[in-house]
Scaffold this motif. Structure first.
Motif, PDB file in Angstrom:
ATOM      1  N   GLY A 540       0.875  -1.303  -0.001  1.00 53.49           N
ATOM      2  CA  GLY A 540      -0.116   0.046   0.111  1.00 53.49           C
ATOM      3  C   GLY A 540       0.663   1.295  -0.127  1.00 53.49           C
ATOM      4  N   ASN A 541       2.123   1.053  -0.205  1.00 55.50           N
ATOM      5  CA  ASN A 541       3.079   2.464   0.105  1.00 55.50           C
ATOM      6  C   ASN A 541       3.229   2.859  -1.442  1.00 55.50           C
ATOM      7  OD1 ASN A 541       3.790   2.230   2.871  1.00 55.50           O
ATOM      8  ND2 ASN A 541       4.361   0.268   2.040  1.00 55.50           N
ATOM      9  N   SER A 542       3.493   3.867  -1.946  1.00 63.16           N
ATOM     10  CA  SER A 542       3.642   4.306  -3.184  1.00 63.16           C
ATOM     11  C   SER A 542       4.889   5.239  -3.552  1.00 63.16           C
ATOM     12  CB  SER A 542       2.462   5.099  -3.818  1.00 63.16           C
ATOM     13  OG  SER A 542       2.491   6.197  -3.095  1.00 63.16           O
ATOM     14  N   LEU A 543       5.604   5.210  -4.738  1.00 63.86           N
ATOM     15  CA  LEU A 543       6.396   6.129  -5.152  1.00 63.86           C
ATOM     16  C   LEU A 543       6.040   7.030  -6.242  1.00 63.86           C
ATOM     17  CD1 LEU A 543       9.439   3.708  -5.244  1.00 63.86           C
ATOM     18  CD2 LEU A 543       9.141   5.384  -3.605  1.00 63.86           C
ATOM     19  N   ASN A 544       6.182   8.105  -6.193  1.00 61.63           N
ATOM     20  CA  ASN A 544       5.742   9.260  -7.236  1.00 61.63           C
ATOM     21  C   ASN A 544       6.790  10.215  -7.424  1.00 61.63           C
ATOM     22  OD1 ASN A 544       2.713   8.808  -7.297  1.00 61.63           O
ATOM     23  ND2 ASN A 544       3.122   8.547  -5.394  1.00 61.63           N
ATOM     24  N   LEU A 545       7.175   9.718  -8.695  1.00 61.93           N
ATOM     25  CA  LEU A 545       8.583  10.562  -9.131  1.00 61.93           C
ATOM     26  C   LEU A 545       8.505  11.282 -10.494  1.00 61.93           C
ATOM     27  CD1 LEU A 545      10.810   7.251  -8.462  1.00 61.93           C
ATOM     28  CD2 LEU A 545      10.203   8.910  -6.649  1.00 61.93           C
ATOM     29  N   MET A 546       9.320  11.935 -10.740  1.00 62.54           N
ATOM     30  CA  MET A 546       9.492  12.752 -11.947  1.00 62.54           C
ATOM     31  C   MET A 546      10.949  12.833 -12.605  1.00 62.54           C
ATOM     32  SD  MET A 546       7.687  14.543 -14.224  1.00 62.54           S
ATOM     33  CE  MET A 546       6.400  15.097 -13.215  1.00 62.54           C
ATOM     34  N   GLN A 547      11.110  12.435 -13.789  1.00 61.51           N
ATOM     35  CA  GLN A 547      12.536  12.291 -14.313  1.00 61.51           C
ATOM     36  C   GLN A 547      12.608  13.391 -15.134  1.00 61.51           C
ATOM     37  OE1 GLN A 547      13.500   8.395 -16.691  1.00 61.51           O
ATOM     38  NE2 GLN A 547      14.423  10.025 -18.023  1.00 61.51           N
ATOM     39  N   GLY A 548      13.890  14.011 -15.269  1.00 58.49           N
ATOM     40  CA  GLY A 548      13.963  14.897 -16.321  1.00 58.49           C
ATOM     41  C   GLY A 548      14.580  14.364 -17.475  1.00 58.49           C
ATOM     42  N   PRO A 549      14.850  15.110 -18.648  1.00 58.53           N
ATOM     43  CA  PRO A 549      15.327  14.504 -19.825  1.00 58.53           C
ATOM     44  C   PRO A 549      16.852  14.255 -19.641  1.00 58.53           C
ATOM     45  CG  PRO A 549      15.321  17.021 -19.927  1.00 58.53           C
ATOM     46  CD  PRO A 549      14.681  16.551 -18.752  1.00 58.53           C
ATOM     47  N   ILE A 550      17.225  13.100 -20.369  1.00 55.68           N
ATOM     48  CA  ILE A 550      18.340  12.600 -20.345  1.00 55.68           C
ATOM     49  C   ILE A 550      19.407  13.271 -21.092  1.00 55.68           C
ATOM     50  CG2 ILE A 550      17.585  10.202 -20.275  1.00 55.68           C
ATOM     51  CD1 ILE A 550      18.373   9.571 -22.860  1.00 55.68           C
ATOM     52  N   CYS A 551      20.610  13.239 -20.527  1.00 52.62           N
ATOM     53  CA  CYS A 551      21.945  13.858 -21.157  1.00 52.62           C
ATOM     54  C   CYS A 551      22.464  12.621 -21.936  1.00 52.62           C
ATOM     55  CB  CYS A 551      23.006  14.371 -20.143  1.00 52.62           C
ATOM     56  SG  CYS A 551      24.729  14.455 -20.756  1.00 52.62           S
ATOM     57  N   THR A 552      22.897  12.970 -23.399  1.00 52.55           N
ATOM     58  CA  THR A 552      23.389  11.751 -24.057  1.00 52.55           C
ATOM     59  C   THR A 552      24.898  12.536 -24.540  1.00 52.55           C
ATOM     60  OG1 THR A 552      22.311  12.564 -25.756  1.00 52.55           O
ATOM     61  CG2 THR A 552      21.266  10.416 -24.693  1.00 52.55           C
ATOM     62  N   PRO A 553      25.988  12.104 -23.666  1.00 56.27           N
ATOM     63  CA  PRO A 553      27.145  13.129 -23.931  1.00 56.27           C
ATOM     64  C   PRO A 553      27.858  12.586 -25.426  1.00 56.27           C
ATOM     65  CG  PRO A 553      27.561  11.212 -22.255  1.00 56.27           C
ATOM     66  CD  PRO A 553      25.894  11.367 -22.378  1.00 56.27           C
ATOM     67  N   THR A 554      27.335  11.536 -26.148  1.00 55.28           N
ATOM     68  CA  THR A 554      28.035  11.246 -27.347  1.00 55.28           C
ATOM     69  C   THR A 554      27.519  11.735 -28.419  1.00 55.28           C
ATOM     70  OG1 THR A 554      26.742   8.904 -27.394  1.00 55.28           O
ATOM     71  CG2 THR A 554      28.821   8.785 -26.660  1.00 55.28           C
ATOM     72  N   SER A 555      26.137  12.440 -28.286  1.00 53.14           N
ATOM     73  CA  SER A 555      25.407  13.087 -28.941  1.00 53.14           C
ATOM     74  C   SER A 555      26.303  14.047 -29.803  1.00 53.14           C
ATOM     75  CB  SER A 555      24.047  13.444 -28.555  1.00 53.14           C
ATOM     76  OG  SER A 555      23.337  14.103 -29.500  1.00 53.14           O
ATOM     77  N   ASP A 556      25.675  14.525 -31.024  1.00 52.24           N
ATOM     78  CA  ASP A 556      26.573  15.671 -31.584  1.00 52.24           C
ATOM     79  C   ASP A 556      26.223  17.106 -30.942  1.00 52.24           C
ATOM     80  OD1 ASP A 556      27.386  13.998 -33.702  1.00 52.24           O
ATOM     81  OD2 ASP A 556      25.750  14.394 -35.121  1.00 52.24           O
ATOM     82  N   GLN A 557      25.199  17.128 -30.218  1.00 49.80           N
ATOM     83  CA  GLN A 557      24.729  18.532 -29.503  1.00 49.80           C
ATOM     84  C   GLN A 557      25.830  18.835 -28.418  1.00 49.80           C
ATOM     85  OE1 GLN A 557      22.001  20.686 -30.452  1.00 49.80           O
ATOM     86  NE2 GLN A 557      20.352  19.308 -30.006  1.00 49.80           N
ATOM     87  N   PRO A 558      26.038  18.051 -27.205  1.00 49.39           N
ATOM     88  CA  PRO A 558      25.456  16.957 -26.988  1.00 49.39           C
ATOM     89  C   PRO A 558      24.009  16.898 -26.269  1.00 49.39           C
ATOM     90  CG  PRO A 558      27.217  17.409 -25.234  1.00 49.39           C
ATOM     91  CD  PRO A 558      27.250  18.490 -26.257  1.00 49.39           C
ATOM     92  N   ASN A 559      23.026  16.194 -26.552  1.00 47.24           N
ATOM     93  CA  ASN A 559      21.706  16.532 -26.224  1.00 47.24           C
ATOM     94  C   ASN A 559      21.565  16.402 -24.603  1.00 47.24           C
ATOM     95  OD1 ASN A 559      20.546  16.836 -28.594  1.00 47.24           O
ATOM     96  ND2 ASN A 559      20.899  14.740 -29.082  1.00 47.24           N
ATOM     97  N   GLY A 560      20.719  17.370 -24.118  1.00 43.12           N
ATOM     98  CA  GLY A 560      20.372  17.408 -22.620  1.00 43.12           C
ATOM     99  C   GLY A 560      21.503  17.515 -21.827  1.00 43.12           C
ATOM    100  N   CYS A 561      22.841  17.848 -22.122  1.00 41.41           N
ATOM    101  CA  CYS A 561      23.986  17.965 -21.171  1.00 41.41           C
ATOM    102  C   CYS A 561      24.376  19.505 -21.273  1.00 41.41           C
ATOM    103  CB  CYS A 561      25.013  17.243 -21.751  1.00 41.41           C
ATOM    104  SG  CYS A 561      24.849  15.556 -22.052  1.00 41.41           S
ATOM    105  N   GLU A 562      24.051  20.373 -22.113  1.00 43.60           N
ATOM    106  CA  GLU A 562      24.336  21.826 -22.157  1.00 43.60           C
ATOM    107  C   GLU A 562      23.224  22.819 -21.977  1.00 43.60           C
ATOM    108  OE1 GLU A 562      27.335  22.256 -21.937  1.00 43.60           O
ATOM    109  OE2 GLU A 562      28.535  20.716 -22.725  1.00 43.60           O
ATOM    110  N   PRO A 563      23.352  23.882 -21.154  1.00 42.35           N
ATOM    111  CA  PRO A 563      24.497  24.276 -20.476  1.00 42.35           C
ATOM    112  C   PRO A 563      24.746  23.392 -19.199  1.00 42.35           C
ATOM    113  CG  PRO A 563      22.746  25.660 -20.119  1.00 42.35           C
ATOM    114  CD  PRO A 563      22.270  24.796 -21.077  1.00 42.35           C
ATOM    115  N   GLU A 564      23.692  22.579 -18.731  1.00 43.47           N
ATOM    116  CA  GLU A 564      23.738  21.759 -17.838  1.00 43.47           C
ATOM    117  C   GLU A 564      22.558  20.893 -17.735  1.00 43.47           C
ATOM    118  OE1 GLU A 564      24.171  24.389 -14.559  1.00 43.47           O
ATOM    119  OE2 GLU A 564      22.045  24.258 -13.905  1.00 43.47           O
ATOM    120  N   ILE A 565      22.808  19.535 -17.029  1.00 44.72           N
ATOM    121  CA  ILE A 565      21.617  18.672 -17.137  1.00 44.72           C
ATOM    122  C   ILE A 565      20.525  18.895 -16.045  1.00 44.72           C
ATOM    123  CG2 ILE A 565      21.290  16.179 -16.477  1.00 44.72           C
ATOM    124  CD1 ILE A 565      24.250  15.683 -16.543  1.00 44.72           C
ATOM    125  N   VAL A 566      19.401  18.917 -16.876  1.00 42.85           N
ATOM    126  CA  VAL A 566      18.303  19.344 -16.115  1.00 42.85           C
ATOM    127  C   VAL A 566      17.819  18.707 -14.579  1.00 42.85           C
ATOM    128  CG1 VAL A 566      15.668  19.704 -16.062  1.00 42.85           C
ATOM    129  CG2 VAL A 566      17.178  20.503 -18.139  1.00 42.85           C
TER     130      VAL A 566
END
Length: 575
Positions: A540-566
């Protein structure tokens, strides 16, 4: 009398155990209130590697029914459905059939009020690995949250879509013999032995950057929000610089005034060999008079993480007990002898644990106190079964989380302050399973499973230390089974809740978490196990979480990493 006092202390402490156990299992903002909720179809010209193509992108986003001047408000979660051409296989580097794709998207938006308009770069949009039919057009669904906005003066505020940039990763099968891996070449991979795809000797990945310009003359408004007069002392706050103190987070930026600036070169979209436009800085950076005008509209931010680097990707095996059965006749990639190369990624997540027997909640991975990153190794396995109108698709990934020692405070019995330090130990890696496919109008379902152990120590009840010994922990591992869902692209709009994807983040929940009995609790001849178990353990217990967008450092951008991880805001309501 001494035993009675010890018993009272033990019962008080049991409340801490419940809160602590649930407060550290895994690290997630519920983005918008109700109001306008519609869909918009916009025509774009996109520069794919094989040449410019006309595509119609479906956009869906809700907007609050109203807001107050000087107070931040947030548009709803944004979903984009982007068609991909059938000959995408031939345009990727090398020959072969594209069997799946994933990626990130950045949409440029104009936020306007009266004669003032600022540009916002909404970069936190991501698409999970999705199967693509090689002989006809496919769809890739991008989802993500957008930054909050604060407007200094009352009036109507409009949001208009502009240029779109895609950064795609495609998985291709080839019939070439599998070469031996080298230090400079990604390890190729192949279908599982005995599968129908055994003739496909290898599977490789290719990167494609696509710039899309909106066709002129369209009505591209996403929504409007009526801003009412705020409190007399309200003002638009200044956003701290990245890495500074204060509750600011760069999850998008506003740069300049006027209509959105496209990423395409004159005469058509930018060359596909280029990278998507980089995300803008946090806050507002416009010169001179334009800055004074645009200060009336400011893109807000949340928490600063101060980091743009991921930990090393977790290496290991998927938990076979958490993987769904493979449908008969399905293609399974890769061959165990030629595994996919590692795809490192990471994300922040936070939220709340609800403790049933206490009727209280604990903050997980406190976003204001150096939260821990979830390390990821994406797409360790693909399972695909094709059908004309239906089929099966599964993408499996690995995750790892080691939370720092936390300190929780609860009012046990409603008034007694009780604190304890809580140590969480992961018992193996997280297995992340994604199933479903937008191309077949199936919801995408995500399950994150793993085990954790919890130990509590350094306990104080109303300021008085209570010795629980060095090994007060759950007698059995806690089974973590978090679930997320993406279905906003369905014809009926899905379940109406914000979508979750592994790449884009969103809400995750475990609605019936079982807490095992406790063991090893007590000292000086006192055994507190039964009291902890009676006060805490059970369903009967519960977890309610929120995940941010991922950082993919090998991406060309790199996505989700700059200027910092959310770092996301914790969720605002139970799912």
């Amino acid at each position: 009398m001494r035993n009675a006092v010890g018993t009272r202390r033990s019962v008080r402490l049991a409340a801490v155990a419940a809160a602590g156990l649930l407060a550290g299992l895994l690290p997630g903002t519920d983005s918008a209130s109700g109001g306008q909720d519609g869909r918009l179809a916009l025509d774009y010209t996109c520069g794919f590697p094989g040449g410019n193509r006309s595509v119609t992108v479906e956009l869906q986003q809700s907007y609050p029914s109203g807001a107050s001047a000087g107070s931040a408000f947030r548009p709803g979660q944004l979903t984009l459905r982007v068609p991909l051409p059938a000959d995408l296989a031939g345009t990727a580097a090398g020959a072969g059939e594209v069997v799946a794709a994933s990626g990130t998207a950045a949409l440029t938006a104009a936020i306007g009020q009266g004669a003032t308009s600022v540009r916002a770069d909404w970069t936190a949009l991501a698409a999970s690995t999705t199967p693509l039919p090689g002989d006809k057009d496919g769809l890739l669904t991008f989802t993500g949250t957008v930054p909050a906005v604060t407007v200094a003066a009352p009036g109507e505020v409009s949001f208009t879509a502009g240029a779109l940039a895609l950064d795609l990763t495609v998985q291709r099968t080839t019939n070439a013999a599998v070469p031996a891996p080298t230090a400079s070449t990604p390890t190729p991979s192949a279908p599982a032995a005995g599968s129908p795809a055994a003739s496909a000797a290898s599977a490789t990945a290719a990167r494609i950057a696509v710039a899309c310009a909106p066709v002129a003359g369209q009505a591209a408004e996403l929504g409007r929000v009526v801003v009412a007069e705020g409190p007399a002392d309200s003002a638009v706050p200044s956003a701290p610089a990245p890495g500074g103190s204060g509750p600011a987070r760069p999850s998008g930026g506003a740069t300049g005034s006027g209509a959105p600036t496209g990423t395409a070169a004159p005469g058509g979209p930018a060359s596909a060999s280029g990278s998507p436009a980089p995300s803008g800085p946090a806050g507002l950076t416009v010169p001179g008079a334009a800055a004074r005008e645009a200060a009336a509209i400011r893109v807000q931010a949340g928490y600063h993480s101060g980091t743009n680097q991921c930990p090393e990707p977790p290496e290991g095996a998927l938990d076979a007990e958490r993987l769904p059965p493979v449908p008969e006749g399905a293609m399974v990639l890769p061959d165990p002898e030629y595994p996919f190369p590692s795809v490192p990624a990471c994300a922040y997540a936070d939220g709340f644990a609800n403790v049933a027997k206490l009727g209280q909640a604990a903050l997980i991975n406190d976003p204001a106190k150096s939260p821990a990153l979830v390390g990821l190794n994406l797409t360790r396995r693909l399972v695909m079964l094709w059908g004309d109108t239906d089929g099966y698709f599964e993408a499996d990934s690995l995750g790892e989380l080691k939370l720092p020692v936390a300190e929780s405070t609860f009012l046990t019995y409603g008034f007694v302050p009780t604190t304890a330090k809580i140590e969480f130990t992961p018992l193996g890696l997280l297995t992340i399973v994604a199933t479903g496919n937008a191309n077949w109008n199936q919801p995408s379902l995500f399950t994150i499973g793993g085990h954790q152990s919890m130990r509590i120590y350094d306990v104080k009840v109303n300021g008085t230390p209570l010795d629980v010994g060095p090994n007060c922990r759950t007698a059995e591992p806690v089974d973590l089974v978090l679930k997320g869902r993406q279905d906003g692209y369905l014809p009926d709009g899905g379940d109406g809740k914000p979508d979750y994807t592994l790449q884009g983040g969103g809400p995750l929940a475990q609605t019936d978490l079982y807490v095992p009995p406790f063991t090893g609790c007590g000292s000086h001849g006192e055994n507190l196990d039964a009291l902890f178990t009676a006060a805490v353990s059970g369903p009967g217990n519960s977890l309610n979480l929120m995940q941010g967008p991922i950082c993919t450092p090998t991406s060309d951008q790199p996505n989700g990493c700059e200027p910092e991880i959310v770092i996301p805001d914790p969720p605002t309501r139970r799912r």
